[in-house]
Design a protein around this motif. Structure first.
Motif, PDB file in Angstrom:
ATOM      1  N   PHE A 199      29.829   4.913   7.516  1.00 11.95           N
ATOM      2  CA  PHE A 199      29.278   5.420   8.776  1.00 11.95           C
ATOM      3  C   PHE A 199      27.846   4.942   8.983  1.00 11.95           C
ATOM      4  N   THR A 200      27.131   4.716   7.887  1.00 10.83           N
ATOM      5  CA  THR A 200      25.808   4.093   8.024  1.00 10.83           C
ATOM      6  C   THR A 200      25.948   2.718   8.652  1.00 10.83           C
ATOM      7  N   ASP A 201      26.880   1.916   8.120  1.00 12.16           N
ATOM      8  CA  ASP A 201      27.086   0.555   8.644  1.00 12.16           C
ATOM      9  C   ASP A 201      27.580   0.585  10.087  1.00 12.16           C
ATOM     10  N   LEU A 202      28.502   1.495  10.372  1.00 13.58           N
ATOM     11  CA  LEU A 202      29.063   1.578  11.724  1.00 13.58           C
ATOM     12  C   LEU A 202      27.973   1.847  12.752  1.00 13.58           C
ATOM     13  N   HIS A 203      27.159   2.853  12.495  1.00 12.97           N
ATOM     14  CA  HIS A 203      26.146   3.223  13.476  1.00 12.97           C
ATOM     15  C   HIS A 203      24.991   2.230  13.507  1.00 12.97           C
ATOM     16  N   SER A 204      24.649   1.685  12.367  1.00 15.30           N
ATOM     17  CA  SER A 204      23.584   0.672  12.330  1.00 15.30           C
ATOM     18  C   SER A 204      23.979  -0.534  13.176  1.00 15.30           C
ATOM     19  N   ALA A 205      25.270  -0.904  13.121  1.00 17.59           N
ATOM     20  CA  ALA A 205      25.750  -2.038  13.913  1.00 17.59           C
ATOM     21  C   ALA A 205      25.654  -1.760  15.405  1.00 17.59           C
ATOM     22  N   HIS A 206      25.601  -0.480  15.776  1.00 17.43           N
ATOM     23  CA  HIS A 206      25.470  -0.102  17.181  1.00 17.43           C
ATOM     24  C   HIS A 206      24.035   0.280  17.542  1.00 17.43           C
TER      25      HIS A 206
END
Length: 418
Positions: A199-206
């Motif tokens: 979820f860190t990666d998911l939101h960071s990508a956005h």
């Protein structure tokens, strides 16, 4: 009918209360059904408040449990916008804020939960928000739209489900988002470090910024309006709005003042597996406020998710009618964030498991994660993989050891592991 003279009162105008009223009528109860809610809106479902409704994708009417006219047709007496202020268990009466006294033969407490408040200087400033009620979501939608137009900064305090879902909604408006979380990562206490990074990666990508391992110490402002937040590591983050997403507490003051036992560990109203109060056989509790003994898991749980209210209300209603029932469904919740959808079944709190096994492609992401203890599946989470919830729950319920290698092999049907 023998029950025509009886009166059932339901305190709580959310999903659990509405489904209890619906079930009473569906089961043939012909007595009075009185539903009391302190919100003026008709009973609605809350998940969309941090998902589709907050992002502007869902219409207000889609949140309603039943259309308003249904309550009159089913002869459900509504007292909306009216809090219950006192329960007299000896007299079997509930007093409302306007002085109305309601008699009852059986009473269901579906009082829900309320957002935990920030305990730092500056919370009185304009621009500090919570998200629990439809009115909160209505206000926050306008805030997010404005921040998106003005490239404004939203600081979300808390990296749990509500915080992350609100972050995703805020980014759809174009608002700049920073999430402050005291744990090492998002959803740390729920999913552990193994899955939090997803979820860190998911939101960071956005475009969401994270600040982990720090606690909010102050909200600062000018002319009564939020301008920034401070954390205990000396950092300052600009903020044109702050959303407190640090969890919820069960609304139990009414129950406590009536002398009903509260569960010491969870804080909820202590009820047995049929959702009957352990203190008073005429009183029941369901939804977020109830701490129910779970016959499968062997412990008392208080679950704050949609499915618990959806299923708990009907269970309590049938128990009020004298049916033999057990509220033994596994905890279940779902989340939608950007193009990621997930469902989680089971119960695997921090420290309860010794292994996490994944089948599928975590990087895509399209996989199922399983939390195990001594080879037994405690919980499973399917991410962008659908129609597997029943099989996952069967694995959890079986409590039988499985081969982790076969569990990870997507060519092996889950049913073959049962």
């Amino acid at each position: 009918m023998v029950d025509a003279h009886r009166t059932f009162v339901i305190i709580g105008g959310g999903l659990a209360g509405a489904k209890a009223a619906e079930t009473l009528r569906a089961e043939g109860f012909t007595g009075r059904v009185i539903l009391v809610g302190d919100e003026r809106d008709h009973p609605y479902e809350r998940p969309a408040l941090s998902k589709g409704y907050l992002s502007g994708e869902a219409e207000r009417e889609s949140l309603l449990v039943q259309e308003p006219a249904w309550y009159a047709r089913e002869q459900i007496e509504l007292h909306l916008g009216q809090p219950a202020v006192r329960i007299d268990r000896e007299a079997h009466e509930v007093t409302l804020g306007d002085g109305t006294v309601l008699p009852y033969d059986a009473l269901l407490l579906a009082t829900g939960a309320e957002p935990r408040r920030l305990d730092v200087p500056g919370t009185q400033l304009a621009g500090v928000h919570h998200l629990r009620r439809l009115s909160h979501a209505d206000q926050l939608r306008g805030v997010l739209a404005r921040l998106g137009r003005e490239n404004g900064q939203l600081v979300i305090v808390g990296g749990g489900w509500i915080g992350l879902e609100a972050a995703a909604a805020a980014r759809t408006y174009g608002a700049e988002v920073t999430v402050i979380e005291s744990e090492p990562g998002p959803l740390h206490s729920v999913l552990g470090p193994e899955m939090g990074g997803l979820f860190t990666d998911l939101h960071s990508a956005h475009g969401v910024r994270f600040h982990f391992g720090a606690r909010l110490t102050e909200i600062t402002g000018h002319d009564g309006q939020v301008l920034a937040v401070q954390t205990d590591d000396g950092e300052e983050h600009p903020a044109h709005g702050v959303l407190a997403a640090i969890g919820a507490a069960p609304r139990t003051s009414l129950a406590a003042s009536a002398g009903l036992e509260l569960d010491e560990r969870t804080g909820g109203i202590a009820v047995d597996e049929s959702l009957r109060s352990v203190t008073d056989p005429a009183v029941y509790a369901a939804g977020d406020a109830a701490a129910a003994h779970h016959p499968l898991l062997g412990t008392r749980l208080r679950v704050e998710h949609w499915a618990n209210a959806l299923n708990g209300g009907p269970t309590a209603a049938r128990a009020m009618l004298g049916r033999e029932v057990r509220h033994d469904r596994l905890p279940y919740f779902f989340s939608d964030q950007y193009d990621l959808g997930l469902e989680y079944s089971g119960w695997a709190p921090a420290g309860s498991y010794d292994q996490v096994v994944c089948r599928g492609d975590v990087g895509k992401p399209e996989f199922i994660a399983f939390w195990l203890r001594e080879g037994r599946v405690l919980a499973g989470m399917n991410v962008n993989v659908w129609d597997r919830t029943e099989e996952i729950q069967q694995l959890v319920r079986s409590a039988e050891p499985v081969d982790p290698e076969r569990l990870a092999d997507h060519s092996v049907p889950l049913t073959a592991l049962l």
